[in-house]
Scaffold this active site. Sequence first.
Site, PDB file in Angstrom:
ATOM      1  CB  CYS A   1      -0.803   0.102   1.286  1.00  0.00           C
ATOM      2  SG  CYS A   1      -2.132  -1.084   1.442  1.00  0.00           S
TER       3      CYS A   1
ATOM      4  NE  ARG B   1      -4.631   2.539   1.816  1.00  0.00           N
ATOM      5  CZ  ARG B   1      -4.693   2.201   3.095  1.00  0.00           C
ATOM      6  NH1 ARG B   1      -5.636   2.716   3.858  1.00  0.00           N
ATOM      7  NH2 ARG B   1      -3.858   1.317   3.594  1.00  0.00           N
TER       8      ARG B   1
HETATM    9  C1  LIG Z   1      -4.750  -5.246   4.245  1.00  0.00           C
HETATM   10  C2  LIG Z   1      -4.762  -3.735   4.451  1.00  0.00           C
HETATM   11  C3  LIG Z   1      -3.361  -3.211   4.233  1.00  0.00           C
HETATM   12  C4  LIG Z   1      -2.952  -3.351   2.799  1.00  0.00           C
HETATM   13  C5  LIG Z   1      -1.477  -3.259   2.705  1.00  0.00           C
HETATM   14  O1  LIG Z   1      -0.784  -2.524   3.383  1.00  0.00           O
HETATM   15  N1  LIG Z   1      -0.958  -4.096   1.814  1.00  0.00           N
HETATM   16  C6  LIG Z   1       0.454  -4.296   1.705  1.00  0.00           C
HETATM   17  C7  LIG Z   1       0.731  -5.768   1.790  1.00  0.00           C
HETATM   18  S1  LIG Z   1       2.357  -6.054   2.235  1.00  0.00           S
HETATM   19  O2  LIG Z   1       2.782  -5.179   3.283  1.00  0.00           O
HETATM   20  O3  LIG Z   1       3.150  -5.885   1.050  1.00  0.00           O
HETATM   21  O4  LIG Z   1       2.371  -7.412   2.727  1.00  0.00           O
HETATM   22  C8  LIG Z   1      -5.214  -3.311   5.843  1.00  0.00           C
HETATM   23  C9  LIG Z   1      -5.321  -1.760   5.918  1.00  0.00           C
HETATM   24  C10 LIG Z   1      -6.426  -1.452   6.922  1.00  0.00           C
HETATM   25  C11 LIG Z   1      -6.775  -2.826   7.520  1.00  0.00           C
HETATM   26  C12 LIG Z   1      -8.165  -2.970   8.171  1.00  0.00           C
HETATM   27  C13 LIG Z   1      -8.347  -1.921   9.275  1.00  0.00           C
HETATM   28  O5  LIG Z   1      -7.239  -1.888  10.145  1.00  0.00           O
HETATM   29  C14 LIG Z   1      -9.651  -2.153  10.062  1.00  0.00           C
HETATM   30  C15 LIG Z   1      -9.817  -3.592  10.580  1.00  0.00           C
HETATM   31  C16 LIG Z   1      -8.887  -3.877  11.759  1.00  0.00           C
HETATM   32  C17 LIG Z   1      -9.101  -5.282  12.285  1.00  0.00           C
HETATM   33  O6  LIG Z   1      -8.209  -5.507  13.343  1.00  0.00           O
HETATM   34  C18 LIG Z   1      -8.845  -6.296  11.176  1.00  0.00           C
HETATM   35  C19 LIG Z   1      -9.783  -6.046  10.017  1.00  0.00           C
HETATM   36  C20 LIG Z   1      -9.661  -4.626   9.444  1.00  0.00           C
HETATM   37  C21 LIG Z   1     -10.824  -4.484   8.463  1.00  0.00           C
HETATM   38  C22 LIG Z   1      -8.286  -4.413   8.755  1.00  0.00           C
HETATM   39  C23 LIG Z   1      -8.068  -5.425   7.597  1.00  0.00           C
HETATM   40  C24 LIG Z   1      -6.720  -5.226   6.872  1.00  0.00           C
HETATM   41  O7  LIG Z   1      -5.657  -5.475   7.730  1.00  0.00           O
HETATM   42  C25 LIG Z   1      -6.610  -3.773   6.331  1.00  0.00           C
HETATM   43  C26 LIG Z   1      -7.660  -3.604   5.223  1.00  0.00           C
END
Ligand SMILES: C[C@H](CCC(=O)NCCS(=O)(=O)O)[C@H]1CC[C@H]2[C@@H]3[C@H](O)C[C@@H]4C[C@H](O)CC[C@]4(C)[C@H]3C[C@H](O)[C@]12C
Length: 327
Positions: free
Chosen positions: A2, A16
């Site tokens: 991200c 973002r």
């Molecule tokens: C997966 C998302 C981040 C995406 C990202 O950074 N990708 C990069 C991948 S990597 O680094 O290269 O592995 C994160 C961003 C915000 C997160 C959400 C938010 O924090 C809100 C909630 C929080 C809860 O604890 C879990 C579900 C959730 C709904 C989260 C799900 C997931 O972890 C999300 C959607």
Amino acid sequence: MCTAATYKTKDFYMGRTLDYEFAYGEEVTVMPRNYPLHFRYMGDMSEHFAIIGMAHVADNYPLYYDAVNEKGLGMAGLNFVGNAVYAEPDTEADEKENVSQYEFIPWVLSQCSSVKEVRSLLMRINLVGTPYSEMFPAAQLHWIIADENEAITVESVKDGLKVYDNPVGVLTNNPPFDIQMLILADYAGLSPKQPVNTFASGVDLNMYSRGMGTIGLPGDLSSRSRFARVAYTKMNSRSGDSENESVSQFFHILGSVEQQRGCCEVADGKYEITIYTSCWNAAKGIYYYTTYENSQISAVDMNREDLESSGLKRYPLVNGQHINYQN
Ligand SMILES: C[C@H](CCC(=O)NCCS(=O)(=O)O)[C@H]1CC[C@H]2[C@@H]3[C@H](O)C[C@@H]4C[C@H](O)CC[C@]4(C)[C@H]3C[C@H](O)[C@]12C
């Protein structure tokens, strides 16, 4: 992966890309001032600043990924896997405020109107790893928090809570922010101008292409490379001041790090893609977004809602490509 960025023209913008291999079912969600907030350890808050952002709504509770409040303070959570370490709840020490990672965005945006205020709030916070539910375990994240004057990065690591000034106003994923900033020095020689030949005296080098000042800017999808690429793009960005010019330029900045399906395989046959890209005008409370399937910009204006009400207003994402046939 991200990427988040800030951008200033006449107004202040922030947003973002959300890159992942699946969507949780997110919606643009407006939280009006009288929506009752129940914090895990910190009791109830019946009145607060209004917030708009992207959230997965579970049991009428908005789990925000990124958001901005009516004071123009914005915040985004990005993966920080392997480095995020949260504290245990400390219910003995009165001066500490126990806040769970999933409620960090509403905790900050409901009561702070500037980064300056966030800095003092963070002195009292104990960011804990309590999960929202069994279905939603704690997400390992770090955050960028910004207003029109400054940006900070907040990382909860094994040594405690770190708050860094973020002079470039961008954030990606690993490694930790101080290392990302250190690595940026590798690119100190890059420039939008054509290079001056300092290679060696007496050698006549032909500048055979435009853009040779950016040779060395990494093009790969790793988070350290995206950090350098988006920082370069954002810091050198030029656009007009109007809303359309600014928003359009902002999507171009994040376009420099978008992910196309097929290029980053995270499991057999599973690919990370840019599920959505957001951009908010912090002063006007307008949340713009595009999705992987819809490159047309959609928008939700917080100020068109009744911000004195108490119910969430949810807008499912507009998907599907809208092609403007001209004949
Ligand atoms: C997966 C998302 C981040 C995406 C990202 O950074 N990708 C990069 C991948 S990597 O680094 O290269 O592995 C994160 C961003 C915000 C997160 C959400 C938010 O924090 C809100 C909630 C929080 C809860 O604890 C879990 C579900 C959730 C709904 C989260 C799900 C997931 O972890 C999300 C959607």
